[in-house]
Design a protein around this motif. Structure first.
Motif, PDB file in Angstrom:
ATOM      1  N   LEU A  49     -11.049  22.274 -10.720  1.00 22.36           N
ATOM      2  CA  LEU A  49     -10.479  21.212 -11.543  1.00 22.36           C
ATOM      3  C   LEU A  49      -9.773  20.164 -10.683  1.00 22.36           C
ATOM      4  O   LEU A  49      -9.810  18.968 -10.989  1.00 22.36           O
ATOM      5  CB  LEU A  49      -9.486  21.791 -12.554  1.00 22.36           C
ATOM      6  N   TRP A  50      -9.134  20.602  -9.609  1.00 25.94           N
ATOM      7  CA  TRP A  50      -8.322  19.705  -8.789  1.00 25.94           C
ATOM      8  C   TRP A  50      -9.140  18.878  -7.805  1.00 25.94           C
ATOM      9  O   TRP A  50      -8.586  18.006  -7.131  1.00 25.94           O
ATOM     10  CB  TRP A  50      -7.257  20.510  -8.042  1.00 25.94           C
ATOM     11  N   LYS A  51     -10.425  19.107  -7.722  1.00 27.50           N
ATOM     12  CA  LYS A  51     -11.226  18.372  -6.738  1.00 27.50           C
ATOM     13  C   LYS A  51     -11.201  16.867  -6.989  1.00 27.50           C
ATOM     14  O   LYS A  51     -11.393  16.064  -6.064  1.00 27.50           O
ATOM     15  CB  LYS A  51     -12.666  18.887  -6.734  1.00 27.50           C
ATOM     16  N   ASP A  52     -10.950  16.451  -8.237  1.00 28.10           N
ATOM     17  CA  ASP A  52     -10.884  15.026  -8.568  1.00 28.10           C
ATOM     18  C   ASP A  52      -9.455  14.551  -8.825  1.00 28.10           C
ATOM     19  O   ASP A  52      -9.249  13.433  -9.309  1.00 28.10           O
ATOM     20  CB  ASP A  52     -11.735  14.742  -9.811  1.00 28.10           C
ATOM     21  N   ALA A  53      -8.472  15.387  -8.506  1.00 26.70           N
ATOM     22  CA  ALA A  53      -7.087  15.062  -8.855  1.00 26.70           C
ATOM     23  C   ALA A  53      -6.569  13.838  -8.101  1.00 26.70           C
ATOM     24  O   ALA A  53      -5.769  13.066  -8.636  1.00 26.70           O
ATOM     25  CB  ALA A  53      -6.183  16.262  -8.592  1.00 26.70           C
ATOM     26  N   LEU A  54      -7.011  13.642  -6.863  1.00 34.99           N
ATOM     27  CA  LEU A  54      -6.558  12.460  -6.122  1.00 34.99           C
ATOM     28  C   LEU A  54      -7.031  11.186  -6.813  1.00 34.99           C
ATOM     29  O   LEU A  54      -6.290  10.193  -6.895  1.00 34.99           O
ATOM     30  CB  LEU A  54      -7.062  12.509  -4.682  1.00 34.99           C
ATOM     31  N   GLU A  55      -8.235  11.218  -7.328  1.00 39.04           N
ATOM     32  CA  GLU A  55      -8.747  10.073  -8.089  1.00 39.04           C
ATOM     33  C   GLU A  55      -7.909   9.847  -9.343  1.00 39.04           C
ATOM     34  O   GLU A  55      -7.602   8.699  -9.701  1.00 39.04           O
ATOM     35  CB  GLU A  55     -10.202  10.321  -8.474  1.00 39.04           C
ATOM     36  N   TYR A  56      -7.515  10.942 -10.016  1.00 40.10           N
ATOM     37  CA  TYR A  56      -6.664  10.798 -11.198  1.00 40.10           C
ATOM     38  C   TYR A  56      -5.351  10.095 -10.832  1.00 40.10           C
ATOM     39  O   TYR A  56      -4.891   9.192 -11.546  1.00 40.10           O
ATOM     40  CB  TYR A  56      -6.340  12.163 -11.803  1.00 40.10           C
ATOM     41  N   VAL A  57      -4.750  10.522  -9.730  1.00 41.78           N
ATOM     42  CA  VAL A  57      -3.487   9.922  -9.292  1.00 41.78           C
ATOM     43  C   VAL A  57      -3.680   8.448  -8.964  1.00 41.78           C
ATOM     44  O   VAL A  57      -2.928   7.578  -9.429  1.00 41.78           O
ATOM     45  CB  VAL A  57      -2.919  10.681  -8.075  1.00 41.78           C
ATOM     46  N   ASN A  58      -4.683   8.142  -8.165  1.00 47.68           N
ATOM     47  CA  ASN A  58      -4.878   6.764  -7.711  1.00 47.68           C
ATOM     48  C   ASN A  58      -5.176   5.816  -8.868  1.00 47.68           C
ATOM     49  O   ASN A  58      -4.641   4.700  -8.934  1.00 47.68           O
ATOM     50  CB  ASN A  58      -6.007   6.709  -6.682  1.00 47.68           C
ATOM     51  N   ASP A  59      -6.030   6.261  -9.787  1.00 45.75           N
ATOM     52  CA  ASP A  59      -6.354   5.420 -10.945  1.00 45.75           C
ATOM     53  C   ASP A  59      -5.111   5.123 -11.773  1.00 45.75           C
ATOM     54  O   ASP A  59      -4.881   3.986 -12.199  1.00 45.75           O
ATOM     55  CB  ASP A  59      -7.398   6.114 -11.825  1.00 45.75           C
ATOM     56  N   ALA A  60      -4.313   6.158 -12.006  1.00 44.25           N
ATOM     57  CA  ALA A  60      -3.135   5.995 -12.858  1.00 44.25           C
ATOM     58  C   ALA A  60      -2.068   5.139 -12.182  1.00 44.25           C
ATOM     59  O   ALA A  60      -1.418   4.312 -12.839  1.00 44.25           O
ATOM     60  CB  ALA A  60      -2.568   7.364 -13.233  1.00 44.25           C
ATOM     61  N   VAL A  61      -1.854   5.325 -10.883  1.00 46.74           N
ATOM     62  CA  VAL A  61      -0.874   4.497 -10.168  1.00 46.74           C
ATOM     63  C   VAL A  61      -1.204   3.020 -10.338  1.00 46.74           C
ATOM     64  O   VAL A  61      -0.332   2.196 -10.648  1.00 46.74           O
ATOM     65  CB  VAL A  61      -0.830   4.868  -8.669  1.00 46.74           C
ATOM     66  N   TYR A  62      -2.460   2.678 -10.153  1.00 50.12           N
ATOM     67  CA  TYR A  62      -2.849   1.268 -10.234  1.00 50.12           C
ATOM     68  C   TYR A  62      -2.726   0.747 -11.666  1.00 50.12           C
ATOM     69  O   TYR A  62      -2.186  -0.346 -11.894  1.00 50.12           O
ATOM     70  CB  TYR A  62      -4.282   1.075  -9.727  1.00 50.12           C
ATOM     71  N   TRP A  63      -3.207   1.521 -12.642  1.00 49.81           N
ATOM     72  CA  TRP A  63      -3.211   1.046 -14.031  1.00 49.81           C
ATOM     73  C   TRP A  63      -1.791   0.862 -14.554  1.00 49.81           C
ATOM     74  O   TRP A  63      -1.471  -0.175 -15.157  1.00 49.81           O
ATOM     75  CB  TRP A  63      -3.979   2.026 -14.914  1.00 49.81           C
ATOM     76  N   PHE A  64      -0.928   1.855 -14.337  1.00 41.51           N
ATOM     77  CA  PHE A  64       0.456   1.728 -14.801  1.00 41.51           C
ATOM     78  C   PHE A  64       1.170   0.589 -14.076  1.00 41.51           C
ATOM     79  O   PHE A  64       1.992  -0.117 -14.671  1.00 41.51           O
ATOM     80  CB  PHE A  64       1.214   3.041 -14.604  1.00 41.51           C
ATOM     81  N   SER A  65       0.877   0.406 -12.799  1.00 36.52           N
ATOM     82  CA  SER A  65       1.483  -0.707 -12.058  1.00 36.52           C
ATOM     83  C   SER A  65       1.085  -2.040 -12.674  1.00 36.52           C
ATOM     84  O   SER A  65       1.915  -2.951 -12.812  1.00 36.52           O
ATOM     85  CB  SER A  65       1.054  -0.662 -10.588  1.00 36.52           C
TER      86      SER A  65
ATOM     87  N   GLU B  72       0.838  -1.192   0.000  1.00 38.19           N
ATOM     88  CA  GLU B  72       0.000   0.000   0.000  1.00 38.19           C
ATOM     89  C   GLU B  72       0.875   1.245   0.000  1.00 38.19           C
ATOM     90  O   GLU B  72       1.795   1.365   0.806  1.00 38.19           O
ATOM     91  CB  GLU B  72      -0.914   0.005   1.222  1.00 38.19           C
ATOM     92  N   ILE B  73       0.600   2.148  -0.925  1.00 40.31           N
ATOM     93  CA  ILE B  73       1.356   3.397  -0.980  1.00 40.31           C
ATOM     94  C   ILE B  73       0.438   4.565  -0.637  1.00 40.31           C
ATOM     95  O   ILE B  73      -0.788   4.468  -0.743  1.00 40.31           O
ATOM     96  CB  ILE B  73       2.013   3.620  -2.354  1.00 40.31           C
ATOM     97  N   THR B  74       1.057   5.664  -0.225  1.00 40.79           N
ATOM     98  CA  THR B  74       0.318   6.885   0.119  1.00 40.79           C
ATOM     99  C   THR B  74       0.354   7.846  -1.058  1.00 40.79           C
ATOM    100  O   THR B  74       1.410   8.076  -1.652  1.00 40.79           O
ATOM    101  CB  THR B  74       0.941   7.562   1.347  1.00 40.79           C
ATOM    102  N   THR B  75      -0.792   8.394  -1.404  1.00 39.51           N
ATOM    103  CA  THR B  75      -0.878   9.391  -2.470  1.00 39.51           C
ATOM    104  C   THR B  75      -1.386  10.707  -1.893  1.00 39.51           C
ATOM    105  O   THR B  75      -2.120  10.726  -0.900  1.00 39.51           O
ATOM    106  CB  THR B  75      -1.820   8.923  -3.591  1.00 39.51           C
TER     107      THR B  75
END
Length: 645
Positions: A314-330, A300-303
């Motif tokens: 615009l940034w209200k959903d940025a954490l979701e953008y980060v989390n989705d991308a971390v998992y998909w690229f992994s 488990e990593i911290t974002t």
């Protein structure tokens, strides 16, 4: 006969030995086995936000893992790139953007000084390189033998330039602190890489351990490379992440800096197996935090995302953008290699975003889609820049090309119906008039590349950064290179390509891979000779252009009109459905292709646009009618190019 006595050979060989030893080439001439140096940092730095300065000290453990004896070490002094208008950075900026005051403006000027280098507690002589005030050479008091370790220390002071020129700087009391500390240059099998800081052209650095302590006024919020060690600061960030009061001031134009606290705090970050350390500080940051469980290790990593009110809508959903991308690229490349990842909204002036290990800074975005795309792109650099530490200055395609290819693929996965006009056009009505209403967003990448290709303005993908024109630095690395890698993926299949890249990541994580290593891994994993890809598609400007000639008795005659001999895909089309796909290895001249039986009315070369085809108006042929012929051309006013759809 010459009666002169022959000179003794032993002194001659001794001279050669000494010369090679000094230049560091003796053992490289004898052996090309892989090695990499190790550089471990301990840095204490204090921010003065009234004078916009850093006061710091640094202790470096330098371990010589090379087979060579070193008599000197080159150091990067990156802030000096901003010191005057004669630095390599200033000269490049003037060349790119024309004459301007640049660093004649004292606010834009930055520098690093107060240096006093010591090795093992003894002062050493050092000197700036001629024409490179951002690089110096430390002349060691004693040779550094293979496997030996030295301790290098120095105080240093940095004047932080006003933002607006390049990656480092401040806008008011918002700080982007990158490329800021004295840093040994890379020494590898090719020798020293004492490169200067440039705007177009990124970096190359040694891996090691970082222990960094940052002292600054207590009400600053900081995002940085590495793992935060202060429990009290972690609690502050956790508390701020539950505060949603910023929503009431979303995208507020009033975004003044609060007064700095008179109290100071010292926060500490540590991390291993990285090659750079950056940090960002602002008293106005809003905070969102999350967790991601990685797909292979379940680690488990911290974002975290840090942003001001300026674009908070615009940034209200940025954490979701980060989390989705971390998992998909992994899932596609291999588990994310570090413990934390942070995306920071900053006053960036060097592109839309800039990556550093474990953290990225993002400039102002046009819309939510663009923000998601930039965050995802910069995050993907965590694999191809942070963990795979290739020489970005010499081989930028190894990072930017692969990163862009995976970003494009991810964005298509996430937004499969996104149309080009939604991002680049003013209205749907305008898109209908231009006949691009159904054109997918991915086609813009192809269109921008085609402008250069059809005007014979391309350059090879595998050039060094400094060899590109300003436009080709973007088009070759961010357009054609990802087109090329996605072409290779389509040819090999997703699963085989992903397996090869996963093996490349596994073998070369936290190392300095070269193009030959990428090639060897993919060819070994796939069992294919990929000369057409690595030598021709990446290494030349040969064009790909296949043409359908005629159809006869379930046989299709195809002609290669281009210089590139590379695979092509043909497909049978019935209405809007693909009835079959068939890959054919590249060939010169003409070739008859056996077609499968089936119900299809058209045959097309590359209907899904996975090939870098130069012309597509000769890629279609009808299976019905007295005289089967190519489909008619549809004109596209955009860029004065025919619609390649």
């Amino acid at each position: 006969m010459n009666e002169r006595p022959q000179k003794p050979i032993i002194p001659h060989l001794t001279s050669i030995f000494i010369l090679l030893l000094i230049t560091g080439n003796l053992f490289r001439a004898m052996s090309q086995e892989y090695f990499q140096q190790e550089v471990n940092y301990n840095i204490q730095v204090t921010l003065n936000d009234q004078l916009h300065e850093l006061t710091a000290s640094e202790n470096i453990e330098y371990i010589n893992h090379s087979p060579d004896t070193l008599l000197f070490i080159y150091f990067h002094l990156w802030p000096n790139a901003y010191s005057n208008n004669n630095t390599p950075l200033a000269k490049q900026l003037i060349q790119l953007y024309g004459k301007q005051q640049l660093f004649n403006d004292l606010e834009l000027r930055g520098l690093i000084d107060s240096l006093d280098f010591k090795v093992n507690d003894k002062r050493v002589d050092w000197e700036f390189l001629s024409g490179q005030p951002d690089v110096c050479r430390l002349n060691l008091n004693a040779p550094l033998n293979p496997s030996d370790t030295i301790q290098i220390t120095t105080p240093f002071h940095v004047k932080i330039p006003k933002g607006g020129t390049s990656r480092m700087g401040h806008i008011g009391e918002s700080y982007q602190i990158s490329q800021w500390y004295p840093k040994p240059a890379v020494y590898d099998q090719d020798g020293w890489h004492q490169i200067s800081y440039l705007e177009e052209g990124e970096f190359y650095a040694e891996f090691g351990h970082f222990d960094v302590q940052i002292t600054l006024p207590a009400n600053y919020i900081v995002g940085a490379t590495g793992n935060l060690q202060n429990e009290s600061e972690i609690e502050i960030l956790d508390k701020l992440s539950t505060d949603t009061s910023w929503i009431n001031n979303a995208s507020s134009t009033k975004n003044d800096f609060p007064a700095s606290s008179k109290l100071f705090k010292t926060i500490r970050y540590t991390t291993e197996k990285i090659h750079d350390f950056a940090w960002f500080a602002d008293k106005r940051f809003n905070v969102q935090k999350g967790k991601v469980k990685l797909p292979y290790s379940d680690r488990e990593i911290t974002t975290m995302v840090l942003f001001t009110n300026e674009q908070s809508e615009l940034w209200k959903d940025a954490l979701e953008y980060v989390n989705d991308a971390v998992y998909w690229f992994s899932a596609k490349i291999g588990d994310y290699p570090y413990q934390n990842y942070t995306a920071v909204q900053g006053a960036l002036t060097s592109g839309a975003g800039m990556e550093y290990p474990g953290i990225t800074v993002i400039g102002l975005a046009d819309d939510a889609y663009s923000l998601d795309e930039v965050i995802s792109h910069e995050l993907c650099h965590s694999w191809f820049y942070s963990a795979l530490g290739s020489n970005e200055r010499r081989y930028p395609f190894m990072d930017e090309g692969l990163t862009s290819a995976y970003t494009d693929r991810y964005m298509y996965h996430k937004y499969p119906e996104k149309k080009l006009w939604e991002v680049y056009a003013e209205s749907e009505r305008w898109a209908r008039f231009m006949k691009i209403k159904e054109m997918p967003i991915q086609r813009m990448q192809e269109l921008e590349w085609l402008v250069q290709a059809r005007n014979n303005l391309e350059q090879p993908i595998n050039l060094a950064s400094s060899e590109y024109t300003e436009l080709n630095y973007t088009v070759m690395l961010y357009n054609k290179a990802p087109i090329a890698f996605n072409y290779l993926r389509a040819y090999l299949s997703d699963s085989i390509f992903d397996a090869a890249i996963q093996e490349y990541f596994r073998l070369w994580k936290f190392k300095h891979p070269q193009p030959k290593d990428l090639r060897a891994t993919i060819e070994t994993q796939t069992g294919k000779n990929l000369t057409w890809f690595f030598d021709d598609l990446l290494g030349t400007t040969k064009h790909l252009d296949y043409k359908m000639v005629r159809l006869q008795n379930q046989q299709l005659l195809i002609r290669n009109k281009g210089e590139l001999v590379a695979p092509l895909i043909i497909a049978g089309i019935n209405a809007d459905t693909i009835a079959f796909r068939k890959w054919i290895d590249g060939f010169e001249g003409d070739k008859w292709i056996e077609l499968p039986s089936g119900d299809y009315s058209d045959i097309r070369i590359d209907p899904e646009h996975v090939m870098p085809e130069l012309f597509r108006t000769n890629n279609n042929i009808k299976t019905s009618g007295t005289f089967p012929k190519a489909a008619p051309v549809r004109l596209n006013l955009l860029y004065s190019l025919e619609d390649p759809g």
